[in-house]
Design an enzyme around this catalytic site. Structure first.
Site, PDB file in Angstrom:
ATOM      1  N   SER A   1      65.455  90.595  66.512  1.00  0.00           N
ATOM      2  CA  SER A   1      64.777  91.516  67.429  1.00  0.00           C
ATOM      3  C   SER A   1      64.647  92.851  66.717  1.00  0.00           C
ATOM      4  O   SER A   1      65.368  93.111  65.750  1.00  0.00           O
ATOM      5  CB  SER A   1      65.660  91.692  68.680  1.00  0.00           C
ATOM      6  OG  SER A   1      65.180  92.734  69.501  1.00  0.00           O
TER       7      SER A   1
ATOM      8  N   TYR B   1      73.784  93.123  73.190  1.00  0.00           N
ATOM      9  CA  TYR B   1      72.594  92.423  72.691  1.00  0.00           C
ATOM     10  C   TYR B   1      72.300  92.860  71.256  1.00  0.00           C
ATOM     11  O   TYR B   1      72.064  92.040  70.370  1.00  0.00           O
ATOM     12  CB  TYR B   1      71.407  92.746  73.606  1.00  0.00           C
ATOM     13  CG  TYR B   1      70.119  92.055  73.217  1.00  0.00           C
ATOM     14  CD1 TYR B   1      69.937  90.694  73.455  1.00  0.00           C
ATOM     15  CD2 TYR B   1      69.085  92.756  72.614  1.00  0.00           C
ATOM     16  CE1 TYR B   1      68.752  90.065  73.099  1.00  0.00           C
ATOM     17  CE2 TYR B   1      67.901  92.135  72.257  1.00  0.00           C
ATOM     18  CZ  TYR B   1      67.740  90.784  72.502  1.00  0.00           C
ATOM     19  OH  TYR B   1      66.565  90.163  72.134  1.00  0.00           O
TER      20      TYR B   1
ATOM     21  N   LYS C   1      72.107  90.850  67.612  1.00  0.00           N
ATOM     22  CA  LYS C   1      70.873  90.761  66.820  1.00  0.00           C
ATOM     23  C   LYS C   1      71.034  91.390  65.435  1.00  0.00           C
ATOM     24  O   LYS C   1      70.470  90.889  64.461  1.00  0.00           O
ATOM     25  CB  LYS C   1      69.715  91.403  67.587  1.00  0.00           C
ATOM     26  CG  LYS C   1      69.347  90.640  68.861  1.00  0.00           C
ATOM     27  CD  LYS C   1      68.960  89.193  68.560  1.00  0.00           C
ATOM     28  CE  LYS C   1      68.400  88.465  69.765  1.00  0.00           C
ATOM     29  NZ  LYS C   1      67.952  87.099  69.445  1.00  0.00           N
TER      30      LYS C   1
END
Ligand SMILES: NC(=O)c1ccc[n+]([C@@H]2O[C@H](COP(=O)([O-])OP(=O)(O)OC[C@H]3O[C@@H](n4cnc5c(N)ncnc54)[C@H](O)[C@@H]3O)[C@@H](O)[C@H]2O)c1
Length: 258
Positions: A130, A143, A147
């Site tokens: 991402s 998150y 990533k």
């Protein structure tokens, strides 16, 4: 081989690669949409899989190789969102997001890469990270940590494969906002603004097209939102200057600002 194939980017990749006449093995934890998608794509094999469990992914690899004998393209794409201040995300939720996003990718590499090397010939791994793996927005620490780890793993993987002379290429897909169901995978209160940015992001089909072009061209970092590039440059400057990150506001994507 595509994980997280039942929705969003994975689904668009499956449809795109089917048009390229590739044989598909589709994996997802969400069985019904997975089965429906597979039945709409000629010859696709659906394998219900929880990528956070090594045993599931090992079974997936065994089934893929039993059916097709070779895997030329592995897309470690399954992922879930998480939202909240670092200390407010519960231990269970930290484990969930790392379990799917990071361990899912690790499991994919452990189960498939040795087989892909051994089969001989060219092959390629695409790991979906991402923009949150290249920069670090606030209130997305769990998150983002997952990533950033996928980016680091991919950077190591491409070098390790080159050192061993393997003909397996690697790309790490780093999209900005993409219009998928991702926000609904964040337990509890996914931020309203995040939902709205995702819902107005790039169509997943555009990300699938971009990914196929990148694999063909052997691109490593696959960026889909060039307007977010200054944030990556700013992070590199902050690291070299020893400064704490300035508050990051990722711009709305071009598609989103239409
Ligand atoms: N949508 C965005 O804005 C965006 C931006 C950057 C990166 N990404 C990444 O793209 C990837 C695909 O997400 P998406 O946006 O298409 O979301 P999505 O929610 O539409 O699709 C994700 C798929 O992964 C599956 N999945 C979740 N947990 C799983 C597990 N344990 N095992 C197997 N499958 C599982 C879900 O069932 C779903 O079908 C993710 O890794 C996500 O982090 C998305």
């Amino acid at each position: 081989m595509i994980t997280g194939a039942a929705s969003g980017i994975g689904r668009a990749l499956a449809q795109r690669l089917s048009r390229e006449r590739m044989h598909l093995v589709l994996a997802d934890v969400d069985r019904r949409p997975l089965r429906e998608l597979a039945s709409s794509l000629p010859g696709a094999l659906a394998v219900p899989t929880d990528v956070s469990r090594m045993r599931d992914v090992e079974m997936l690899a065994a089934k893929a190789y039993a059916r097709f004998g070779r895997v030329h393209l592995l897309c470690n794409n399954a992922g879930v969102a998480e939202y909240g201040a670092v200390w407010e995300v519960s231990l269970r939720r930290w484990q969930r997001v790392l379990g799917v996003n990071l361990w899912g990718t690790v499991h994919g590499c452990l189960a498939f890469v040795p087989r892909m090397i051994a089969q001989g010939g060219a092959a390629h791994v695409v790991n979906t990270a991402s923009m949150a793996g290249l920069v670090t927005p606030p209130l997305a620490g769990a998150y983002s940590a997952s990533k950033h780890a996928v980016v680091a793993l991919s950077e190591a993987l491409v070098q390790d494969l080159a050192l061993r002379g393997a003909r397996v290429g690697v790309s790490v897909l780093c999209p900005g906002w993409v219009a998928t169901a991702l926000a609904s995978s964040a337990p509890g209160a996914a931020d309203r603004m995040m939902r709205s940015l995702i819902s107005r992001g790039l169509p997943p089909e555009a990300v699938a097209d971009r990914t196929v072009r990148a694999v063909r061209a052997g691109e490593f970092y696959v960026l889909t939102h060039p307007e977010m590039a200054p944030a990556v440059r700013r992070r590199a400057d902050e690291i070299l200057a020893g400064r704490a990150p300035g508050m990051l506001r990722l711009p709305r994507s071009r598609a989103a600002s239409r």
